[in-house]
Design an enzyme around this catalytic site. Structure first.
Site, PDB file in Angstrom:
ATOM      1  N   ASP A  83      -4.512  -0.140  -3.127  1.00  0.00           N
ATOM      2  CA  ASP A  83      -5.963  -0.043  -2.967  1.00  0.00           C
ATOM      3  C   ASP A  83      -6.424   1.346  -3.433  1.00  0.00           C
ATOM      4  O   ASP A  83      -5.822   2.357  -3.058  1.00  0.00           O
ATOM      5  CB  ASP A  83      -6.290  -0.257  -1.480  1.00  0.00           C
ATOM      6  CG  ASP A  83      -7.780  -0.392  -1.208  1.00  0.00           C
ATOM      7  OD1 ASP A  83      -8.508  -0.860  -2.090  1.00  0.00           O
ATOM      8  OD2 ASP A  83      -8.193  -0.041  -0.077  1.00  0.00           O
ATOM      9  N   HIS A 142     -17.835   1.850   2.599  1.00  0.00           N
ATOM     10  CA  HIS A 142     -16.610   1.909   3.403  1.00  0.00           C
ATOM     11  C   HIS A 142     -16.922   2.429   4.807  1.00  0.00           C
ATOM     12  O   HIS A 142     -17.881   3.164   4.998  1.00  0.00           O
ATOM     13  CB  HIS A 142     -15.582   2.839   2.745  1.00  0.00           C
ATOM     14  CG  HIS A 142     -14.986   2.278   1.490  1.00  0.00           C
ATOM     15  ND1 HIS A 142     -15.005   2.963   0.301  1.00  0.00           N
ATOM     16  CD2 HIS A 142     -14.335   1.120   1.246  1.00  0.00           C
ATOM     17  CE1 HIS A 142     -14.392   2.238  -0.627  1.00  0.00           C
ATOM     18  NE2 HIS A 142     -13.978   1.118  -0.082  1.00  0.00           N
TER      19      HIS A 142
HETATM   20  O1  TD3 Z   1     -10.806  -0.389   0.119  1.00  0.00           O
HETATM   21  N1  TD3 Z   1     -11.091  -0.676   1.380  1.00  0.00           N
HETATM   22  C1  TD3 Z   1     -10.188  -0.257   2.439  1.00  0.00           C
HETATM   23  C2  TD3 Z   1     -10.107   1.272   2.567  1.00  0.00           C
HETATM   24  C3  TD3 Z   1     -11.420   1.912   2.970  1.00  0.00           C
HETATM   25  C4  TD3 Z   1     -11.310   2.845   4.147  1.00  0.00           C
HETATM   26  O2  TD3 Z   1     -11.619   2.200   5.368  1.00  0.00           O
HETATM   27  C5  TD3 Z   1     -12.232  -1.420   1.649  1.00  0.00           C
HETATM   28  O3  TD3 Z   1     -13.019  -1.663   0.745  1.00  0.00           O
HETATM   29  C6  TD3 Z   1     -12.529  -1.921   3.062  1.00  0.00           C
HETATM   30  O4  TD3 Z   1     -13.420  -1.053   3.681  1.00  0.00           O
HETATM   31  P1  TD3 Z   1     -13.954  -1.229   5.176  1.00  0.00           P
HETATM   32  O5  TD3 Z   1     -14.094   0.174   5.702  1.00  0.00           O
HETATM   33  O6  TD3 Z   1     -15.282  -1.940   5.120  1.00  0.00           O
HETATM   34  O7  TD3 Z   1     -12.961  -2.036   5.959  1.00  0.00           O
HETATM   35 ZN    ZN Z   2     -12.458   0.015  -0.959  1.00  0.00          ZN
END
Ligand code: TD3
Ligand code: ZN
Length: 284
Positions: free
Chosen positions: A82, A180
């Site tokens: 990611d 996020h």
């Molecule tokens: O890429 N991510 C996960 C990492 C972000 C830090 O939390 C996302 O797009 C999911 O983000 P979220 O914070 O809405 O769960």
């Molecule tokens: Zn993300």
């Protein structure tokens, strides 16, 4: 089952019109909770690790844990990086068995984003690894930002067409108003923009920052063509609430299994609900 590629999971979702959950993991308990949820829901699943998670747990630990989880699972599992930002991490993941990587060049100007994405695609595709890229800026879309500024941060449909044409990326993360982490107010998603982009591109679309987005907005986004939905914060909160409930209700407890066990159950519940909402339950 052996780990499958991100492309294998997402092309099917794109063709059949549903979204697959991509859940961030950084330890055994989160991984076991997500896999147990996927098994119970008969859902394909994407396990993703951030660069921070790799720093925390070690690339070898995460690689071994997830590969084992996939081999024991009866549902398709992909291992995805990611928000990859450095060439070193991305190559490290490819060498250590990741079946999908994200190159996040969204902070670069368009041409540079295309260039770094192509550099990664050349190597990843030669290794049979799928690639996700990002166009547009997520997060920080706050109320004090003017409409013009807001618009500039969201993914431009013409740029998306150029980006996909000049890269051949397997899936594209777009900015349509999510952020996020925890939301202060209620996020407003630009569904018109999503519709336009999905109609112009014939590839899986990825939604980041989906924790805390109301269920009806998620359902609408899936119906309009989102095929991968990233969730981290909602699972983190479930873990922490689970741990807290033990610490508060049984302060004399000192067995880590008794502290993490309920947290695992809380995470599994959250993940199962997401899978039902995304439409991937029963699609394995
Ligand atoms: O890429 N991510 C996960 C990492 C972000 C830090 O939390 C996302 O797009 C999911 O983000 P979220 O914070 O809405 O769960
Ligand atoms: Zn993300």
């Amino acid at each position: 089952m052996m780990l499958v590629t991100g492309k294998e999971i997402l092309d099917k979702a794109h063709k059949e019109g549903y979204a697959v959950g991509a859940f961030n993991v950084n330890n055994m308990e989160i991984l076991q909770a997500v896999i147990a949820a996927a098994e119970e829901e008969k859902a394909p699943v994407i396990i993703q690790t951030s660069e921070g998670a790799i720093k925390y747990a070690g690339i070898d630990y995460l690689s071994t844990l997830v590969r084992l989880a996939a081999e024991k699972a009866t549902v398709p599992v992909a291992l995805h990086l990611d928000h990859g930002t450095t060439f070193e991490t991305i190559i490290g993941c490819i060498r250590n068995g990741w079946t999908s990587v994200m190159i996040d060049g969204s902070h670069h100007p368009l041409e540079e984003n295309i260039a770094v994405t192509n550099e990664v695609i050349k190597i990843a595709h030669a290794c049979g690894v799928s690639v996700e890229a990002e166009l547009g800026r997520l997060g920080g879309v706050e109320d004090n930002i003017s409409v013009d500024e807001k618009d500039a941060r969201l993914t431009h449909p013409d740029e998306a067409v150029k980006f996909v044409k000049e890269t051949g990326v397997d899936s594209l993360a777009i900015a349509i108003g999510t952020a996020h982490g925890k939301y202060k107010g209620e996020p407003k998603l630009d569904f018109e923009r999503l519709t336009t982009i999905k109609n112009l591109l014939n590839i899986p679309i990825v939604l980041h920052g989906a924790s805390g987005v109301p269920e009806d907005a998620i359902q609408k986004a899936v119906s309009l063509g989102v095929n991968k939905i990233n969730i981290d914060t909602d699972v983190r909160v479930a873990f922490t609430e689970g741990v807290k409930s033990v610490i508060v209700n049984k302060p004399e407890e000192y067995d880590p299994r008794k502290i993490c066990g309920p947290a695992k159950d809380e995470m599994k519940k959250v993940v199962k609900a997401k899978m039902k909402l995304f439409g991937c339950s029963g699609k394995a």
